[in-house]
Design a protein around this motif. Sequence first.
Motif, mmCIF file in Angstrom:
data_model
loop_
_atom_site.group_PDB
_atom_site.id
_atom_site.type_symbol
_atom_site.label_atom_id
_atom_site.label_comp_id
_atom_site.label_asym_id
_atom_site.label_seq_id
_atom_site.Cartn_x
_atom_site.Cartn_y
_atom_site.Cartn_z
ATOM 1 N N VAL A 303 0.867 -1.178 0.000
ATOM 2 C CA VAL A 303 0.000 0.000 0.000
ATOM 3 C C VAL A 303 0.902 1.225 0.000
ATOM 4 O O VAL A 303 1.639 1.468 0.965
ATOM 5 C CB VAL A 303 -0.934 0.004 1.232
ATOM 6 N N GLU A 304 0.877 1.968 -1.105
ATOM 7 C CA GLU A 304 1.693 3.184 -1.209
ATOM 8 C C GLU A 304 0.912 4.344 -0.608
ATOM 9 O O GLU A 304 -0.278 4.525 -0.889
ATOM 10 C CB GLU A 304 2.026 3.475 -2.683
ATOM 11 N N LEU A 305 1.604 5.131 0.200
ATOM 12 C CA LEU A 305 0.945 6.185 0.986
ATOM 13 C C LEU A 305 1.621 7.533 0.755
ATOM 14 O O LEU A 305 2.823 7.595 0.467
ATOM 15 C CB LEU A 305 1.058 5.855 2.478
ATOM 16 N N VAL A 315 -3.951 6.973 0.747
ATOM 17 C CA VAL A 315 -3.431 5.910 -0.111
ATOM 18 C C VAL A 315 -3.166 6.464 -1.505
ATOM 19 O O VAL A 315 -4.018 7.122 -2.100
ATOM 20 C CB VAL A 315 -4.422 4.730 -0.185
ATOM 21 N N ASN A 316 -1.970 6.189 -2.018
ATOM 22 C CA ASN A 316 -1.655 6.534 -3.403
ATOM 23 C C ASN A 316 -2.117 5.417 -4.334
ATOM 24 O O ASN A 316 -2.959 5.629 -5.189
ATOM 25 C CB ASN A 316 -0.157 6.811 -3.548
ATOM 26 N N GLU A 317 -1.556 4.244 -4.141
ATOM 27 C CA GLU A 317 -1.992 3.119 -4.988
ATOM 28 C C GLU A 317 -1.623 1.800 -4.344
ATOM 29 O O GLU A 317 -0.951 1.765 -3.305
ATOM 30 C CB GLU A 317 -1.411 3.224 -6.397
ATOM 31 N N LEU A 318 -2.057 0.721 -4.975
ATOM 32 C CA LEU A 318 -1.827 -0.630 -4.466
ATOM 33 C C LEU A 318 -0.981 -1.422 -5.459
ATOM 34 O O LEU A 318 -1.103 -1.240 -6.664
ATOM 35 C CB LEU A 318 -3.159 -1.373 -4.292
HETATM 36 MG MG LIG Z 1 3.395 4.004 -7.372
#
Ligand SMILES: [Mg+2]
Length: 428
Positions: A303-305, A315-318
């Motif tokens: 999980v990008e934060l 959350v940015n992306e998964l």
């Molecule tokens: Mg990314």
Amino acid sequence: MRTRHHPSRRCERSCRHLGTDPPPNAKPDNLHRVTDLTIGIVGGGQLARMMNEAATPLGLGVRLLAEAEGTSAAQVVPGADVGDYTDAATLGAFARGVDAVTFDHEHVPTDLLRGLQDAGTAVRPGPDALVYAQDKAAMRERLTGLDIPAPAWRVTRTPEEFVAFGDEIGWPLIAKTSRGGYDGKGVWKVDGPDGAAEPFAALGRALGPTERVSDAAGSAQDAGVVIVAEEFVPFTREMSVLVVRRPGGESVVYPVSETVQRDGICHETTTPAPGLDPAYAVEIQAFATRIADELGVVGVLAVELMERPTGEVVVNELAMRPHNTGHWTIEGAATSQFENHLRAVLDLPLGSTDLTAPVVVMSNVLGGSNPDLVGSLPVVLANPDVRVHLYGKSVKPGRKVGHVTVRGTDVAATQEAARAASAHLEGA
Ligand SMILES: [Mg+2]
Ligand SMILES: Nc1ncnc2c1ncn2[C@@H]1O[C@H](COP(=O)(O)OP(=O)(O)OP(=O)(O)O)[C@@H](O)[C@H]1O
């Protein structure tokens, strides 16, 4: 007891050369591992290479479907298949020999994965989960439904819709292709209405080397690719957290890392994220675990934060595979992300995610002026704290060709040691 020629289904499957007539492309006998559990990895990059490293002590068999001869993982997995993973027949033939299929990247079309499942292959993570790592519009919609913190966002299909969103919430905006982006390709910062056309123009072109939907039958837009408009988050830093989940729901979570991305590429991670309130870190781990549960992820979920100036994260992306921001776990955690990914995919008990040092810093080695990475080892390894991972890739500007990890007690000193080592390898 197991013998090489035991006529069990599993043995037949993992010894494909056995039988009355060896196939015409049969490989020499010693290139085939005989094992009770074989994992098939689609994609021949460094993530597959490091998964293979983790498979060895567990005695697991690895088969690889690589894009080309000599890729990072194809160099180390004996008898790797080379073929097109967007071709159903190639993928089907590959999957027949393995106990579970997993991935080095997220670009295998989900309809093909459903076909594999229908044919009885365990696909992990499965297509129903993977779609949220492939499609940023689907991801935003699903996470919003789960009440997970996110930037303001909207699906836009025309520059006019995009401009309307910017006028509503304020500029700048981030524009993202819903599918096909990677390493920052497919992400634009748009300062005002004048820039709105560019991301949409890119939808008419192929987005990435692996994006099947955008190359065959017309434009990406025809294939349902849209632009996700997002509030520009003036983040103070980026972070990530990795969860690993088994099919039955058992999961483990790693400490939260601070990550440094430049031009969409991960440069450095520091774990645990310095200065992060421990209670908030637990909250972040809990919502990441909830995402893994709700989406039914098997294997690693990254999980990008992004951290807002207020300290709140969104959350940015998964990602659903071992992740660059988890490379530190090889030395820095009791069980690496690669080993835990394999364990999860094969439904084995998961290993401890405990840190092995107070501070762990990973610094990526990107292609620079030094073409001879191995030639730099005498200098870099003179620091006994530095651990080096080179991916067997030729040096090209900005290409991820390796990483280094340093464990320590002091954040600044550990970061400095890791940066010095990667800079030397890069030729600085
Ligand atoms: Mg990314
Ligand atoms: N809403 C946002 N506000 C500010 N910066 C953002 C936002 N979304 C993304 N970014 C920046 O752009 C980078 C790339 O975005 P994202 O991770 O969505 O793209 P990607 O190409 O899919 O990346 P990856 O290589 O991780 O697959 C992020 O790491 C972050 O630095």
